[in-house]
Design a protein around this motif. Sequence first.
Motif, PDB file in Angstrom:
ATOM      1  N   UNK A 126      19.398 -62.396  70.206  1.00 36.50           N
ATOM      2  CA  UNK A 126      20.286 -61.280  70.555  1.00 36.50           C
ATOM      3  C   UNK A 126      19.770 -60.515  71.765  1.00 36.50           C
ATOM      4  N   UNK A 127      18.457 -60.600  72.009  1.00 35.26           N
ATOM      5  CA  UNK A 127      17.866 -59.975  73.194  1.00 35.26           C
ATOM      6  C   UNK A 127      17.609 -61.009  74.292  1.00 35.26           C
ATOM      7  N   UNK A 128      18.223 -62.181  74.129  1.00 33.65           N
ATOM      8  CA  UNK A 128      18.039 -63.274  75.103  1.00 33.65           C
ATOM      9  C   UNK A 128      16.572 -63.666  75.246  1.00 33.65           C
ATOM     10  N   UNK A 129      15.848 -63.612  74.130  1.00 34.31           N
ATOM     11  CA  UNK A 129      14.443 -64.021  74.100  1.00 34.31           C
ATOM     12  C   UNK A 129      14.350 -65.312  73.300  1.00 34.31           C
ATOM     13  N   UNK A 130      13.764 -66.332  73.897  1.00 35.17           N
ATOM     14  CA  UNK A 130      13.601 -67.609  73.220  1.00 35.17           C
ATOM     15  C   UNK A 130      12.259 -67.653  72.507  1.00 35.17           C
ATOM     16  N   UNK A 131      12.277 -68.133  71.269  1.00 34.54           N
ATOM     17  CA  UNK A 131      11.047 -68.248  70.509  1.00 34.54           C
ATOM     18  C   UNK A 131      10.105 -69.256  71.163  1.00 34.54           C
ATOM     19  N   UNK A 132       8.846 -68.849  71.341  1.00 35.88           N
ATOM     20  CA  UNK A 132       7.834 -69.727  71.914  1.00 35.88           C
ATOM     21  C   UNK A 132       6.772 -70.021  70.856  1.00 35.88           C
ATOM     22  N   UNK A 133       6.229 -71.225  70.887  1.00 36.89           N
ATOM     23  CA  UNK A 133       5.143 -71.594  69.989  1.00 36.89           C
ATOM     24  C   UNK A 133       3.823 -71.388  70.728  1.00 36.89           C
ATOM     25  N   UNK A 134       2.980 -70.538  70.161  1.00 40.19           N
ATOM     26  CA  UNK A 134       1.663 -70.312  70.756  1.00 40.19           C
ATOM     27  C   UNK A 134       0.714 -71.408  70.303  1.00 40.19           C
ATOM     28  N   UNK A 135      -0.035 -71.935  71.228  1.00 43.84           N
ATOM     29  CA  UNK A 135      -0.978 -73.005  70.929  1.00 43.84           C
ATOM     30  C   UNK A 135      -2.407 -72.521  71.157  1.00 43.84           C
ATOM     31  N   UNK A 136      -3.335 -73.112  70.429  1.00 39.93           N
ATOM     32  CA  UNK A 136      -4.749 -72.799  70.611  1.00 39.93           C
ATOM     33  C   UNK A 136      -5.152 -73.033  72.058  1.00 39.93           C
ATOM     34  N   UNK A 137      -5.938 -72.108  72.586  1.00 38.57           N
ATOM     35  CA  UNK A 137      -6.370 -72.195  73.978  1.00 38.57           C
ATOM     36  C   UNK A 137      -5.589 -71.296  74.907  1.00 38.57           C
ATOM     37  N   UNK A 138      -4.430 -70.816  74.440  1.00 41.74           N
ATOM     38  CA  UNK A 138      -3.627 -69.913  75.270  1.00 41.74           C
ATOM     39  C   UNK A 138      -4.309 -68.554  75.363  1.00 41.74           C
ATOM     40  N   UNK A 139      -3.996 -67.824  76.425  1.00 40.64           N
ATOM     41  CA  UNK A 139      -4.561 -66.494  76.637  1.00 40.64           C
ATOM     42  C   UNK A 139      -3.469 -65.579  77.167  1.00 40.64           C
ATOM     43  N   UNK A 140      -3.410 -64.366  76.640  1.00 40.37           N
ATOM     44  CA  UNK A 140      -2.416 -63.382  77.038  1.00 40.37           C
ATOM     45  C   UNK A 140      -3.132 -62.109  77.474  1.00 40.37           C
TER      46      UNK A 140
END
Length: 355
Positions: A126-140
């Motif tokens: 509804x907010x035009x946000x697509x679900x993303x799958x976070x994977x090990x090794x990612x950094x935010x």
Amino acid sequence: MTSWLKRSMVRCGLLLLMWAASCPLLFGDIVVHFIDVGQADAILVECDGENMLVDGGNGADSSLIYAYLKRHRIRRIKYLVNSHPHEDHVGGLPGALNYATVERGFSSYRHYDSDAFQDYVDYLSMQDVELEVLEAGASLSLGGATVRVLGPLVRDSEVNNNSLVLHVEYGSVSFLLTGDLERDGEDSLLDAGMVPDCTVLKVAHHGSRDSSGYRFLRSALPEYAVISVGRDNSYGHPTEEVLGRLEDAEAAVFRTDWHGHVVARSDGTELSFSVERNAAGTVAETAAGKQAAGREARTSVPAPASYILNTSSKKFHLPTCSAAKRIKDANRKDADYSRQHLLDQDYEPCGICRP
């Protein structure tokens, strides 16, 4: 002014900016709210004006999440994270999406057969946000904090072991958020050398005996542990086994069933806690060998309080104070801090309500 002097001033300014960017103390604090959603999980992380919400409790907690975000004026969430798709972690996230705008939405699963998980996906869309799958090794990046995704490393038939495991670092302080990770999931991280030490551990799976093993705690070495758990729950959480292991690890323990909302605040060096309600004698003391004077001060739990701040005049008021009702919205802030904490931040008590 000579051109040489101008160039020197520009160089100095650039060097100062580069130094400031590497120093979280100049930007502000990290505040981590362990929200009391009963036998469920919900964690709000505020850092330098950016926000992340990890889990949202059960579906029945949706209104609580909405109200909590509204109370703290969290209108924008950079990262909305579902650690895994069990309802007690994903069910209340629509409450967040009903109040705040979200930049990115994550989970450890892209698809899961449950109404609660599908509601989360639908509200994101509804907010035009697509679900993303976070994977090990990612950094935010979250303000001056770094959020590292440690797991899951191996997909397990047990959903709990597929929980996202996040390590949030801000200066010398860190938080390890473990979802409902159980022993097999812990072992996979340990075997890969992926369990860093932490200042605060969010105890996995509400204090289930199948989590927070000795090997895991020896690697994480938490100074503090927070258990998100419902009062008089039918599972017997937290178990005596886990409480005993945390005591052996010399971690000071907070529990949402005893303390309500538990809020940790740090400038990247020092760490303090405030709680919604005190439960005398329930916060574990660290062993004598680790109780240096400064550490003892940080282990103590201030009495809960609720004040209205005027960020312009630097005064604090009781919520019922007539002067508080006249504060402009731009200068008003609701605070869950102790009275001493506000005094330490150079706030002055109102002369009318005398908080």
